[in-house]
Design a protein around this motif. Sequence first.
Motif, PDB file in Angstrom:
ATOM      1  N   MET A   1       0.836  -1.194   0.000  1.00 43.22           N
ATOM      2  CA  MET A   1       0.000   0.000   0.000  1.00 43.22           C
ATOM      3  C   MET A   1       0.872   1.246   0.000  1.00 43.22           C
ATOM      4  SD  MET A   1      -3.249  -0.501   2.461  1.00 43.22           S
ATOM      5  CE  MET A   1      -2.945  -1.934   3.468  1.00 43.22           C
ATOM      6  N   SER A   2       0.419   2.212  -0.742  1.00 38.56           N
ATOM      7  CA  SER A   2       1.141   3.480  -0.853  1.00 38.56           C
ATOM      8  C   SER A   2       0.332   4.587  -0.193  1.00 38.56           C
ATOM      9  CB  SER A   2       1.344   3.810  -2.330  1.00 38.56           C
ATOM     10  OG  SER A   2       1.815   5.118  -2.479  1.00 38.56           O
ATOM     11  N   LYS A   3       1.030   5.584   0.326  1.00 40.44           N
ATOM     12  CA  LYS A   3       0.345   6.725   0.945  1.00 40.44           C
ATOM     13  C   LYS A   3      -0.451   7.526  -0.068  1.00 40.44           C
ATOM     14  CE  LYS A   3       3.473   7.458   4.788  1.00 40.44           C
ATOM     15  NZ  LYS A   3       4.347   8.392   5.465  1.00 40.44           N
ATOM     16  N   ILE A   6      -5.674   6.155  -3.642  1.00 44.75           N
ATOM     17  CA  ILE A   6      -7.002   6.760  -3.490  1.00 44.75           C
ATOM     18  C   ILE A   6      -7.849   5.828  -2.644  1.00 44.75           C
ATOM     19  CG2 ILE A   6      -9.105   7.400  -4.725  1.00 44.75           C
ATOM     20  CD1 ILE A   6      -7.317   8.187  -7.098  1.00 44.75           C
ATOM     21  N   ILE A   7      -8.472   6.387  -1.608  1.00 44.28           N
ATOM     22  CA  ILE A   7      -9.314   5.562  -0.737  1.00 44.28           C
ATOM     23  C   ILE A   7     -10.797   5.909  -0.843  1.00 44.28           C
ATOM     24  CG2 ILE A   7      -7.469   5.050   0.902  1.00 44.28           C
ATOM     25  CD1 ILE A   7      -8.790   7.215   2.733  1.00 44.28           C
ATOM     26  N   PHE A  36      -7.115  10.606  -0.253  1.00 47.00           N
ATOM     27  CA  PHE A  36      -5.952   9.737  -0.339  1.00 47.00           C
ATOM     28  C   PHE A  36      -5.635   9.139   1.026  1.00 47.00           C
ATOM     29  CE2 PHE A  36      -5.730  12.756  -3.763  1.00 47.00           C
ATOM     30  CZ  PHE A  36      -5.373  11.967  -4.853  1.00 47.00           C
ATOM     31  N   ARG A  37      -4.917   8.024   1.004  1.00 40.12           N
ATOM     32  CA  ARG A  37      -4.588   7.294   2.234  1.00 40.12           C
ATOM     33  C   ARG A  37      -3.814   8.158   3.229  1.00 40.12           C
ATOM     34  NH1 ARG A  37      -5.369   2.362   2.740  1.00 40.12           N
ATOM     35  NH2 ARG A  37      -5.198   1.860   0.540  1.00 40.12           N
ATOM     36  N   ASP A  38      -3.001   9.091   2.746  1.00 37.58           N
ATOM     37  CA  ASP A  38      -2.189   9.927   3.641  1.00 37.58           C
ATOM     38  C   ASP A  38      -2.987  11.081   4.261  1.00 37.58           C
ATOM     39  OD1 ASP A  38      -2.467  11.576   1.448  1.00 37.58           O
ATOM     40  OD2 ASP A  38      -0.326  11.769   1.060  1.00 37.58           O
ATOM     41  N   GLY A  39      -4.317  11.123   4.013  1.00 40.53           N
ATOM     42  CA  GLY A  39      -5.164  12.144   4.623  1.00 40.53           C
ATOM     43  C   GLY A  39      -5.401  13.362   3.758  1.00 40.53           C
ATOM     44  N   LYS A  40      -4.750  13.426   2.619  1.00 38.19           N
ATOM     45  CA  LYS A  40      -4.933  14.578   1.732  1.00 38.19           C
ATOM     46  C   LYS A  40      -6.226  14.441   0.945  1.00 38.19           C
ATOM     47  CE  LYS A  40      -0.067  15.602   1.303  1.00 38.19           C
ATOM     48  NZ  LYS A  40       1.088  15.670   0.438  1.00 38.19           N
ATOM     49  N   PHE A  73     -15.327   3.823  -2.133  1.00 40.15           N
ATOM     50  CA  PHE A  73     -14.845   3.913  -0.748  1.00 40.15           C
ATOM     51  C   PHE A  73     -14.146   2.611  -0.421  1.00 40.15           C
ATOM     52  CE2 PHE A  73     -15.309   3.280   3.839  1.00 40.15           C
ATOM     53  CZ  PHE A  73     -14.695   4.417   4.296  1.00 40.15           C
ATOM     54  N   GLU A  74     -12.895   2.692  -0.005  1.00 40.55           N
ATOM     55  CA  GLU A  74     -12.130   1.509   0.359  1.00 40.55           C
ATOM     56  C   GLU A  74     -12.055   1.404   1.867  1.00 40.55           C
ATOM     57  OE1 GLU A  74      -7.514   0.662   0.643  1.00 40.55           O
ATOM     58  OE2 GLU A  74      -8.174   0.874  -1.435  1.00 40.55           O
ATOM     59  N   GLU A  75     -12.541   0.323   2.386  1.00 36.10           N
ATOM     60  CA  GLU A  75     -12.441   0.120   3.835  1.00 36.10           C
ATOM     61  C   GLU A  75     -11.101  -0.572   4.097  1.00 36.10           C
ATOM     62  OE1 GLU A  75     -15.675  -1.447   6.034  1.00 36.10           O
ATOM     63  OE2 GLU A  75     -17.116  -0.763   4.545  1.00 36.10           O
TER      64      GLU A  75
END
Length: 78
Positions: A1-3, A6-7, A36-40, A73-75
Amino acid sequence: MSKSDIIAVEIVKNVRIRNLHNDFLFPKQDIMNVYFRDGKKRTLDLLSQRDFTDIDYFKVENTKSTKVNVLFFEEWGD
């Protein structure tokens, strides 16, 4: 998984964009939010087909008819 993964992706219908420089309020339109996974989060204007996330003088304002449609939406868990 990368930061940068897209989540979540959502379409927000019937928002108005306010230009804080001159207080101009654009007509109702739709935007897309990409999380995004990093919160952005990136905000895309679907009418002009532009990314206006980093434009600090634009403010998204909800209206009485604003609706959010989640497209993806990715859980994830620990």
